[in-house]
Write an enzyme that holds these catalytic residues in place. Sequence first.
Site, PDB file in Angstrom:
ATOM      1  N   CYS A 104       1.046  -1.260  -0.096  1.00  0.00           N
ATOM      2  CA  CYS A 104      -0.151  -0.016  -0.151  1.00  0.00           C
ATOM      3  C   CYS A 104       0.837   1.263  -0.144  1.00  0.00           C
ATOM      4  CB  CYS A 104      -0.957  -0.076   1.216  1.00  0.00           C
ATOM      5  SG  CYS A 104      -1.827  -1.588   1.491  1.00  0.00           S
TER       6      CYS A 104
ATOM      7  N   VAL B  92       5.616 -22.866  -3.479  1.00  0.00           N
ATOM      8  CA  VAL B  92       4.785 -24.020  -3.592  1.00  0.00           C
ATOM      9  C   VAL B  92       3.976 -24.132  -4.870  1.00  0.00           C
ATOM     10  CG1 VAL B  92       2.839 -25.230  -2.265  1.00  0.00           C
ATOM     11  CG2 VAL B  92       4.673 -23.945  -0.995  1.00  0.00           C
TER      12      VAL B  92
ATOM     13  N   ASP C 183      -5.960 -11.875  -0.368  1.00  0.00           N
ATOM     14  CA  ASP C 183      -6.258 -11.744  -1.645  1.00  0.00           C
ATOM     15  C   ASP C 183      -6.343 -13.064  -2.258  1.00  0.00           C
ATOM     16  OD1 ASP C 183      -5.976  -9.082  -1.036  1.00  0.00           O
ATOM     17  OD2 ASP C 183      -4.596  -8.635  -2.718  1.00  0.00           O
TER      18      ASP C 183
ATOM     19  N   ASN D 277      -4.790  -8.612   6.788  1.00  0.00           N
ATOM     20  CA  ASN D 277      -4.278  -8.736   7.895  1.00  0.00           C
ATOM     21  C   ASN D 277      -4.897  -8.979   9.052  1.00  0.00           C
ATOM     22  OD1 ASN D 277      -1.308  -7.215   8.037  1.00  0.00           O
ATOM     23  ND2 ASN D 277      -2.683  -5.934   6.558  1.00  0.00           N
TER      24      ASN D 277
ATOM     25  N   TRP E   9     -23.135  20.437  14.313  1.00  0.00           N
ATOM     26  CA  TRP E   9     -23.764  19.521  13.482  1.00  0.00           C
ATOM     27  C   TRP E   9     -22.536  19.095  12.949  1.00  0.00           C
ATOM     28  CZ3 TRP E   9     -28.428  17.287  14.628  1.00  0.00           C
ATOM     29  CH2 TRP E   9     -29.260  18.021  15.481  1.00  0.00           C
TER      30      TRP E   9
END
Length: 443
Positions: free
Chosen positions: A42, A79, A281, A303, A432
Amino acid sequence: MKIVVIGGVAAGMSAASKARRMDKGAEIVVYEKGYHLSYGACGLPYYISGLNDDEKKLIARTQEDFHKLGIQTFLRHEVIKMIPENKQVLVRDIDNNTMFFDTYDKLMIAVGANTIIPSIKGIDLEGVHFLKTLEDGMLLKAAVNQPQIRDVVIIGGGYIGIEIADAMVELGKQVRVIEMTSGILTNFDGEISDLIAEELRDNDVELNLDEHVEEIAGQQKVEWVRTNKGLYKADLVIAAVGVRPATKFLENSGISLAKNGAIKIDKKMCTNIADIYAAGDCAQVYNRVLKQNIYIPLGTNANKCGRLAGANMMGANEEYVGTLGSAAIKVLGMEAARTGISEADAKRLDMNYTTAFAKTYDHPSYYPDATPIWIKLICEKSTKKILGAQAAGAKGVVLRIDIFAAAIHSEMTAPELGMTDLCYAPPFSGAWDAVNIACNAVK
Ligand code: FAD
């Protein structure tokens, strides 16, 4: 107990680290086919833009750090096959070109996703780049900093394409984004993504929408990009058209995969095969609003789900609370963020919804430097339960969307959040707050 982890970045190392914290005596082995462990992809756009020139800062923990924790890590080890009936994996040592079997009691698959390489003529020319791994980032940084690189063409207007566009503008390049759909950042609805598009255009980024690249051409290296609509000069091309789960090696292994290749898991990160877990992912993730699994490749999920898998491998019985697809992006002078579902999602799923769109300010105008924030809400029509929120503005946007994320997580309604006692002091917000105002605009 022996744990084998395949893939050594976010989900994989979160799982390995959590497993180690829970069991000091377990044997933990990680196979990573790349050169680095545990780095923050990232951060790559900001490394490329020069905000950070040291790639080592992107690495959270080195191989040495993990070895000190008693986690054995093998870089450049891929792998290539899984044999669940024997609880074995077949590993290729890439540099020595040798192969060996290893066995596990529990296996964690955290192989992430691969960049999709579009089948465009000339995609393999020198000067065409991708951005997924740290190595990609280092190559791109070196290439883009050559003085002759002026015109940069980015293929794809998603998160990564737009983050790269931001970085290229910061570097003073002439930037063109070619996107085949009618808008950029399609995880946002048009009201918000159009504001980001405007910010890009205001900074001289060419946005070629509804246009697709047919050819990348040049003598030895890239010189031109040809689309269905025109021919554009390009000293450098970056293709960012999406990612695909890196699960090809699992085909015929017995692991259930979704249509796009993502591993099907339950809320405990268990696959359909006993003692095999997956997250990040390469896998689907449970969506809290839709109450079903979907594919959202984001570091937040990788994560959290990786850590949860690590705990469950060690005997815990935790369930993931579910993603909201919360995501944020900085685009030049603007921030944008989203959480929950978009109106496009609500339409696609034929939901009974209502929306509100409010323009408000981050703080009162009598305190210097007030800037507008645009907020869009998507709510269940009958109950006004908040289902999604998106916003854009110069500042104060992302943390407000985080408030909406907490509200959606807790199934709050717009009227409830509209009266929630948020902090008020003129340097930060109004009596607000923008969040209250947007909620009270829901009818
Ligand atoms: P990965 O990080 O892809 O790691 C998987 C690892 O497995 C890889 O290193 C790969 O080499 C290895 N591997 C694959 N196959 C094998 C095999 N067969 N054997 C051994 N090893 C294997 N997310 C956010 O939430 N916010 C952001 O702002 C954000 N920005 C991003 C910006 C960029 C430029 C990029 C590229 C991504 C960004 N992301 C962001 C997404 C985030 O980086 C990913 O969601 C996260 O890295 C996924 O972690 P992972 O461990 O599942 O997969």
